[in-house]
Enzyme design. Structure first.
Site, PDB file in Angstrom:
ATOM      1  N   GLU A  90       0.732  -1.215  -0.052  1.00  0.00           N
ATOM      2  CA  GLU A  90      -0.064  -0.032   0.055  1.00  0.00           C
ATOM      3  C   GLU A  90       0.954   1.200   0.065  1.00  0.00           C
ATOM      4  O   GLU A  90       2.152   1.142   0.304  1.00  0.00           O
ATOM      5  CB  GLU A  90      -0.841   0.036   1.128  1.00  0.00           C
ATOM      6  CG  GLU A  90      -0.166   0.105   2.538  1.00  0.00           C
ATOM      7  CD  GLU A  90      -1.126   0.086   3.731  1.00  0.00           C
ATOM      8  OE1 GLU A  90      -2.199  -0.270   3.628  1.00  0.00           O
ATOM      9  OE2 GLU A  90      -0.556   0.298   4.802  1.00  0.00           O
ATOM     10  N   CYS A 117       3.122   8.470   0.675  1.00  0.00           N
ATOM     11  CA  CYS A 117       3.909   7.605   1.438  1.00  0.00           C
ATOM     12  C   CYS A 117       4.020   6.318   0.669  1.00  0.00           C
ATOM     13  O   CYS A 117       3.220   5.648   0.434  1.00  0.00           O
ATOM     14  CB  CYS A 117       3.209   7.652   2.793  1.00  0.00           C
ATOM     15  SG  CYS A 117       3.500   6.132   3.755  1.00  0.00           S
ATOM     16  N   CYS A 124       7.430  -6.806   6.344  1.00  0.00           N
ATOM     17  CA  CYS A 124       8.647  -6.214   7.318  1.00  0.00           C
ATOM     18  C   CYS A 124       9.152  -7.282   8.209  1.00  0.00           C
ATOM     19  O   CYS A 124       8.387  -7.836   8.806  1.00  0.00           O
ATOM     20  CB  CYS A 124       8.469  -4.966   7.851  1.00  0.00           C
ATOM     21  SG  CYS A 124       9.930  -4.215   8.367  1.00  0.00           S
ATOM     22  N   CYS A 128       8.698  -4.820  14.647  1.00  0.00           N
ATOM     23  CA  CYS A 128       8.241  -4.172  15.941  1.00  0.00           C
ATOM     24  C   CYS A 128       6.985  -4.537  16.478  1.00  0.00           C
ATOM     25  O   CYS A 128       6.240  -4.714  15.696  1.00  0.00           O
ATOM     26  CB  CYS A 128       8.375  -2.715  15.401  1.00  0.00           C
ATOM     27  SG  CYS A 128       9.752  -2.196  14.758  1.00  0.00           S
ATOM     28  N   CYS A 131       3.710  -2.639  15.138  1.00  0.00           N
ATOM     29  CA  CYS A 131       3.432  -2.496  13.632  1.00  0.00           C
ATOM     30  C   CYS A 131       2.735  -3.484  13.004  1.00  0.00           C
ATOM     31  O   CYS A 131       3.129  -4.773  13.165  1.00  0.00           O
ATOM     32  CB  CYS A 131       4.795  -2.188  13.116  1.00  0.00           C
ATOM     33  SG  CYS A 131       4.665  -2.103  11.454  1.00  0.00           S
ATOM     34  N   CYS A 345       0.866   1.582   8.941  1.00  0.00           N
ATOM     35  CA  CYS A 345       1.456   0.919   7.914  1.00  0.00           C
ATOM     36  C   CYS A 345       0.816  -0.565   7.956  1.00  0.00           C
ATOM     37  O   CYS A 345       0.738  -1.068   9.118  1.00  0.00           O
ATOM     38  CB  CYS A 345       3.001   0.600   8.142  1.00  0.00           C
ATOM     39  SG  CYS A 345       3.796   1.534   9.122  1.00  0.00           S
TER      40      CYS A 345
HETATM   41  N1  SAH Z   1      10.436   0.599   8.514  1.00  0.00           N
HETATM   42  C1  SAH Z   1      10.532   2.164   8.623  1.00  0.00           C
HETATM   43  C2  SAH Z   1       9.225   2.739   7.809  1.00  0.00           C
HETATM   44  C3  SAH Z   1       7.993   2.255   7.823  1.00  0.00           C
HETATM   45  S1  SAH Z   1       7.288   2.283   9.314  1.00  0.00           S
HETATM   46  C4  SAH Z   1      10.660   2.560   9.892  1.00  0.00           C
HETATM   47  O1  SAH Z   1      10.045   1.637  10.932  1.00  0.00           O
HETATM   48  O2  SAH Z   1      10.971   3.660  10.113  1.00  0.00           O
HETATM   49  C5  SAH Z   1       6.740   4.192   9.393  1.00  0.00           C
HETATM   50  C6  SAH Z   1       6.671   4.747  10.892  1.00  0.00           C
HETATM   51  O3  SAH Z   1       5.187   3.950  11.418  1.00  0.00           O
HETATM   52  C7  SAH Z   1       7.583   4.234  11.894  1.00  0.00           C
HETATM   53  O4  SAH Z   1       8.037   5.493  12.407  1.00  0.00           O
HETATM   54  C8  SAH Z   1       6.859   3.405  12.833  1.00  0.00           C
HETATM   55  O5  SAH Z   1       7.325   3.448  14.047  1.00  0.00           O
HETATM   56  C9  SAH Z   1       5.346   3.887  12.743  1.00  0.00           C
HETATM   57  N2  SAH Z   1       4.399   2.961  13.092  1.00  0.00           N
HETATM   58  C10 SAH Z   1       4.339   1.602  12.933  1.00  0.00           C
HETATM   59  N3  SAH Z   1       3.144   0.894  13.499  1.00  0.00           N
HETATM   60  C11 SAH Z   1       2.716   2.108  13.920  1.00  0.00           C
HETATM   61  C12 SAH Z   1       1.522   2.011  14.818  1.00  0.00           C
HETATM   62  N4  SAH Z   1       0.793   1.071  14.948  1.00  0.00           N
HETATM   63  N5  SAH Z   1       1.086   3.324  15.325  1.00  0.00           N
HETATM   64  C13 SAH Z   1       1.689   4.380  14.930  1.00  0.00           C
HETATM   65  N6  SAH Z   1       2.866   4.603  14.298  1.00  0.00           N
HETATM   66  C14 SAH Z   1       3.183   3.298  13.956  1.00  0.00           C
HETATM   67 FE1  SF4 Z   2       9.043  -2.865   9.554  1.00  0.00          FE
HETATM   68 FE2  SF4 Z   2       6.747  -1.678  10.916  1.00  0.00          FE
HETATM   69 FE3  SF4 Z   2       9.237  -1.785  12.308  1.00  0.00          FE
HETATM   70 FE4  SF4 Z   2       9.096  -0.143  10.279  1.00  0.00          FE
HETATM   71  S1  SF4 Z   2       7.838   0.119  12.307  1.00  0.00           S
HETATM   72  S2  SF4 Z   2      10.683  -1.601  10.661  1.00  0.00           S
HETATM   73  S3  SF4 Z   2       7.747  -1.400   9.091  1.00  0.00           S
HETATM   74  S4  SF4 Z   2       8.037  -3.725  11.475  1.00  0.00           S
END
Ligand code: SAH
Ligand code: SF4
Length: 362
Positions: A90, A117, A124, A128, A131, A345
């Protein structure tokens, strides 16, 4: 059939040389694809008809298929794309209100308030805890053509031209684990989105940061920190075991920043996990020595994918922001808007995928 999307001007010239021998023809084709967002050779009206037909026999412009568009009342729109192998990714079209400071480009007054974006991977592996993309698991790297294709398909759908949008790599995936293709995509986009208006967001992949640092024209850097101590960060972002906070900060100190620019630190706020006053104090102390700014992102909740993780109350978010600001580090809060399209994301893809049992909150 060869895909011309993702090829440099030189490679386009090489590919089409038997059909369009004169160098200016290759330049025209590249321009049609990138500046005029052509999806088909029949649109290339300044090429002779026979040439267009010959090109269509051997080549395609592999724009990703739009599987679903989800517009929100504020103009934000989420695009779900299907790639040639069926992978779904997406990207999001974000319009920012002129009244609120832009979180993607707060330092450029009068800058366009459209931000695209993009995703860099179909999933991924970084995993995390907060996420949805991470919870869905690893996916393959996107090619440079698939990265640029998201931008071009949205530019075509929303009818905006070159130099009218910012680009952020904050969609699905970790761009610095696919750094070669991300760099290729940045090069292909350079004519229409200057690196100054591009931001790569990373979970803190030190070798990738070093690769980008060595390039002559660099995008802005955003680092997803989400905790100012190793214990909390490792719980939230297991990649912290490989690249803990101290070596990450040392690598960032070597990042060649232009005058007046800052590194953005994203911090996802999760109730009871990393939102205490003490966390804010630690964060400010850690970042004060660097030219940095903090972008607080109140957790975008998902009962299904992120059970047990809650977004803090607005008052807690504001109090946290105040402590960071009082500690000497500029701070903005990214309040979700529209479909929360800019905050999440993988949420849209999550709805489209077969359900997988939700993991326990960590
Ligand atoms: N992998 C990269 C870019 C994609 S994630 C990274 O982690 O930076 C983009 C942003 O979305 C990151 O700052 C991440 O911490 C945030 N993010 C991921 N899941 C989220 C959630 N459930 N609520 C708010 N922000 C989130
Ligand atoms: Fe991957 Fe989501 Fe962590 Fe970004 S925030 S590195 S997309 S798992």
């Amino acid at each position: 059939m060869q895909d011309l999307l993702g090829l440099s001007p030189l490679d386009v010239a090489r590919a089409v040389r038997e059909i369009a021998a004169e160098p200016f023809r290759a330049a025209q084709i590249f321009k049609w694809i990138h500046e005029r967002r052509a999806a088909d050779f029949s649109e290339m009206t300044n090429l002779p008809k026979a040439m267009r037909e010959a090109l269509a026999k051997d080549f395609v412009i592999g724009l990703p298929k739009i599987a679903l568009r989800t517009p929100a009342p504020d103009g934000t729109e989420k695009f779900l794309f299907e790639l040639s192998d069926g992978a779904r990714i997406e990207a999001v079209y974000i319009v920012e209100s002129k009244k609120t400071p832009s979180w993607t480009d707060p330092e450029t007054p009068g800058a366009s308030r459209v931000t695209i974006c993009l995703s860099s991977q179909a999933g991924c592996a970084v995993d995390c805890a907060f996420c949805v993309t991470g919870r869905m698991g690893a996916g393959r790297n996107l090619t440079a053509g698939e990265i640029v294709g998201q931008y071009l398909a949205i530019a075509r759908a929303k009818s905006f031209g070159p130099h009218e949008a910012n680009v952020v790599f904050m969609g699905m995936g970790e761009p610095l684990l696919n750094v070669a293709n991300v760099v290729r995509a940045l090069d292909l986009l350079e004519e229409e989105v200057s690196p100054k208006r591009t931001t790569v967001s990373t979970a803190g992949i030190v070798p990738g940061i070093e690769t980008l640092a060595g390039r002559p024209r660099r995008p802005n850097l955003a680092v997803s920190l989400s905790a100012a101590d190793d214990e909390t960060r490792t719980k939230l972002m297991p990649i912290n075991r490989t690249y803990p906070i101290a070596p990450l900060i040392s690598a960032l100190k070597r990042w060649p920043l232009e005058r007046g620019r800052r590194i953005t630190f994203e911090y996802v706020l999760i109730a009871g996990v990393n939102d205490r006053t003490a966390d804010a104090v630690k964060l400010a102390a850690l970042l004060r020595p660097l030219p940095s700014k903090v972008n607080l992102i109140p957790l975008n909740e998902s009962k299904e994918w992120l059970p047990g993780l809650l977004r803090p109350a607005d008052a807690v978010v504001n109090a946290f922001a105040k402590v960071v600001a009082d500690g000497g580090v500029p701070v903005t809060v990214r309040w979700s808007k529209g479909l929360q399209a800019d905050a999440a994301c993988g949420q849209l893809k999550g709805r489209e995928e077969p359900r997988r049992p939700a993991p326990q909150a960590r």
